[in-house]
Design a protein around this motif. Sequence first.
Motif, mmCIF file in Angstrom:
data_model
loop_
_atom_site.group_PDB
_atom_site.id
_atom_site.type_symbol
_atom_site.label_atom_id
_atom_site.label_comp_id
_atom_site.label_asym_id
_atom_site.label_seq_id
_atom_site.Cartn_x
_atom_site.Cartn_y
_atom_site.Cartn_z
ATOM 1 N N ARG A 247 40.622 -56.111 -51.251
ATOM 2 C CA ARG A 247 41.604 -55.271 -51.953
ATOM 3 C C ARG A 247 41.386 -53.801 -51.617
ATOM 4 N N THR A 248 40.121 -53.389 -51.559
ATOM 5 C CA THR A 248 39.818 -51.996 -51.219
ATOM 6 C C THR A 248 40.045 -51.729 -49.739
ATOM 7 N N ALA A 249 39.570 -52.656 -48.884
ATOM 8 C CA ALA A 249 39.664 -52.445 -47.438
ATOM 9 C C ALA A 249 41.103 -52.424 -46.949
ATOM 10 N N SER A 250 41.993 -53.160 -47.634
ATOM 11 C CA SER A 250 43.395 -53.213 -47.205
ATOM 12 C C SER A 250 44.101 -51.872 -47.360
ATOM 13 N N LYS A 251 43.499 -50.955 -48.097
ATOM 14 C CA LYS A 251 44.084 -49.624 -48.273
ATOM 15 C C LYS A 251 43.755 -48.691 -47.102
ATOM 16 N N PHE A 252 42.825 -49.115 -46.245
ATOM 17 C CA PHE A 252 42.401 -48.294 -45.122
ATOM 18 C C PHE A 252 43.046 -48.785 -43.833
ATOM 19 N N PRO A 253 43.056 -47.968 -42.791
ATOM 20 C CA PRO A 253 43.511 -48.442 -41.472
ATOM 21 C C PRO A 253 42.719 -49.684 -41.076
ATOM 22 N N VAL B 159 22.575 -60.144 -48.866
ATOM 23 C CA VAL B 159 23.752 -59.578 -49.542
ATOM 24 C C VAL B 159 24.380 -58.490 -48.678
ATOM 25 N N LEU B 160 23.564 -57.600 -48.112
ATOM 26 C CA LEU B 160 24.091 -56.542 -47.244
ATOM 27 C C LEU B 160 24.754 -57.144 -46.007
ATOM 28 N N PHE B 161 24.104 -58.138 -45.420
ATOM 29 C CA PHE B 161 24.674 -58.845 -44.270
ATOM 30 C C PHE B 161 26.033 -59.440 -44.625
ATOM 31 N N THR B 162 26.123 -60.030 -45.815
ATOM 32 C CA THR B 162 27.346 -60.696 -46.240
ATOM 33 C C THR B 162 28.483 -59.704 -46.455
ATOM 34 N N VAL B 163 28.180 -58.541 -47.022
ATOM 35 C CA VAL B 163 29.202 -57.499 -47.171
ATOM 36 C C VAL B 163 29.764 -57.136 -45.798
ATOM 37 N N GLY B 164 28.863 -56.996 -44.806
ATOM 38 C CA GLY B 164 29.313 -56.719 -43.448
ATOM 39 C C GLY B 164 30.165 -57.845 -42.884
ATOM 40 N N GLU B 165 29.754 -59.077 -43.145
ATOM 41 C CA GLU B 165 30.507 -60.239 -42.687
ATOM 42 C C GLU B 165 31.924 -60.242 -43.258
ATOM 43 N N VAL B 166 32.037 -59.986 -44.561
ATOM 44 C CA VAL B 166 33.349 -59.978 -45.209
ATOM 45 C C VAL B 166 34.235 -58.884 -44.603
ATOM 46 N N LEU B 167 33.670 -57.704 -44.420
ATOM 47 C CA LEU B 167 34.433 -56.606 -43.834
ATOM 48 C C LEU B 167 34.903 -56.949 -42.422
ATOM 49 N N LEU B 168 34.061 -57.648 -41.678
ATOM 50 C CA LEU B 168 34.408 -57.983 -40.300
ATOM 51 C C LEU B 168 35.478 -59.065 -40.210
ATOM 52 N N PHE B 169 35.291 -60.156 -40.948
ATOM 53 C CA PHE B 169 36.065 -61.352 -40.661
ATOM 54 C C PHE B 169 37.267 -61.576 -41.567
ATOM 55 N N THR B 170 37.281 -61.002 -42.764
ATOM 56 C CA THR B 170 38.468 -61.221 -43.603
ATOM 57 C C THR B 170 39.659 -60.411 -43.102
ATOM 58 N N MET B 171 39.389 -59.279 -42.474
ATOM 59 C CA MET B 171 40.484 -58.430 -42.018
ATOM 60 C C MET B 171 40.843 -58.656 -40.551
ATOM 61 N N MET B 172 40.018 -59.406 -39.824
ATOM 62 C CA MET B 172 40.274 -59.554 -38.394
ATOM 63 C C MET B 172 41.571 -60.303 -38.108
ATOM 64 N N ASP B 173 41.829 -61.394 -38.866
ATOM 65 C CA ASP B 173 43.062 -62.142 -38.647
ATOM 66 C C ASP B 173 44.290 -61.282 -38.909
#
Length: 406
Positions: free
Chosen positions: A274-280, A313-327
């Motif tokens: 939800r937060t990341a979708s507000k950014f480029p 947990v830090l790794f997982t935050v990075g994973e979510v940022l990488l892969f949820t928005m890639m598609d």
Amino acid sequence: MKKHLQHIHPLAWTIIVGTMFGRLVTSMSIPFLSIYLTQVLGASPTETGITVAVSSLAGVLVSFYGGYISDRIGRRIVMLVSVFGWAGVFFGFAGAKELWVFFLVNMLNGLCRSVFEPTSRALLSDITPAENKLLVYNLRYAAVNLGVVFGPIIGLQLGSAKSTFPFMIAGIVYIAYGLVLFMQFSVHRASMPAPSTAEAPSLRAALAVTSRDRVFLPVLIGTIFCVLGYGHFSSTLAQYLAMNTHFSNGSQLFSYMLSLNAVTVLVVQYPIVRTASKFPPVVPLLLGNVCVALSLLLFGIAGGIALMMFSVVLFTVGEVLLFTMMDMLIDRIAKPEWKGTYFGTIGFNNLGNVIAPVFGGLLLDQFGAGNGPAVFVPLALTTALGLPFLLAAHKRLTAKERAEQL
């Protein structure tokens, strides 16, 4: 939210639910493969790394073809052939006794995965209205991680680090998934998008389309390094924990870390997306790369379970940022008639998964599991090499969209 859920196509629900059960059974078997090869078969970390890497290498070589062929002959045929082939692969794992057999079967595993998954994601794009795409992509990603919450713990109880029996269960589940897909395709044949009737371009021309895309190309190169960092979790880290005498039961700790990874995804996915979708759209990839690189550094210096779990947990935050928005990013970049091709071509970022287990295995052979910093500092630095490419993609996409608005 309820209104959007009601408008999701039944085939999309089949893929989402099938993905959940598929990841449940694969996460109770595949992540333990490197431990099984070193602890039971007696393979060296480098031999294990090569055997694990061949899956991703096969995927890199065929992922483009999966998406490309599905654009030409239709999603249905490609998905059914690959899902039943995948079931056969798991039965092959269950019966394997020699290292070369694991090598061959794991190569076929990568082939089937890299044909089925880009095609299924392209189908989700085909049958989902634009306003629901982010929801559907994230439901699929949540399904992946819901399966992985329980899979490693079940695998631990079934003795996945010492037995190939869980692969038999995976094969049975994938047969069931294929049968449900077959029935759903029959019922919803009328609503399926038809294969392209335009004259099929050559494969060379299709590759040229993606390679000339000034935004897509740096995204692809940058995400190779992101996937390189991500790939160390299930390969290098698994062997490191199993071989490190500082941790009394590395296999058990690794299974708990896998489950924590999946639980964390389920907890943080929605607020992060939800937060990341507000950014480029490239910005989340940049932040994700930084988080994965930092977590690898922490894995190397962690002397206790608490810091290990924080690193997960830090790794997982990075994973979510990488892969949820890639598609969503690929869907945004790709032309409608080339979606399968773009989704297939992004699979070339699995070169990172090819390099990760071999590179990590070489470092473990060279420095040993007792020297965490010597192993993990190089892993973190190579992951961070993706940052300049992602920055270039961000600048180019911003300039392109600004020009289109003029």
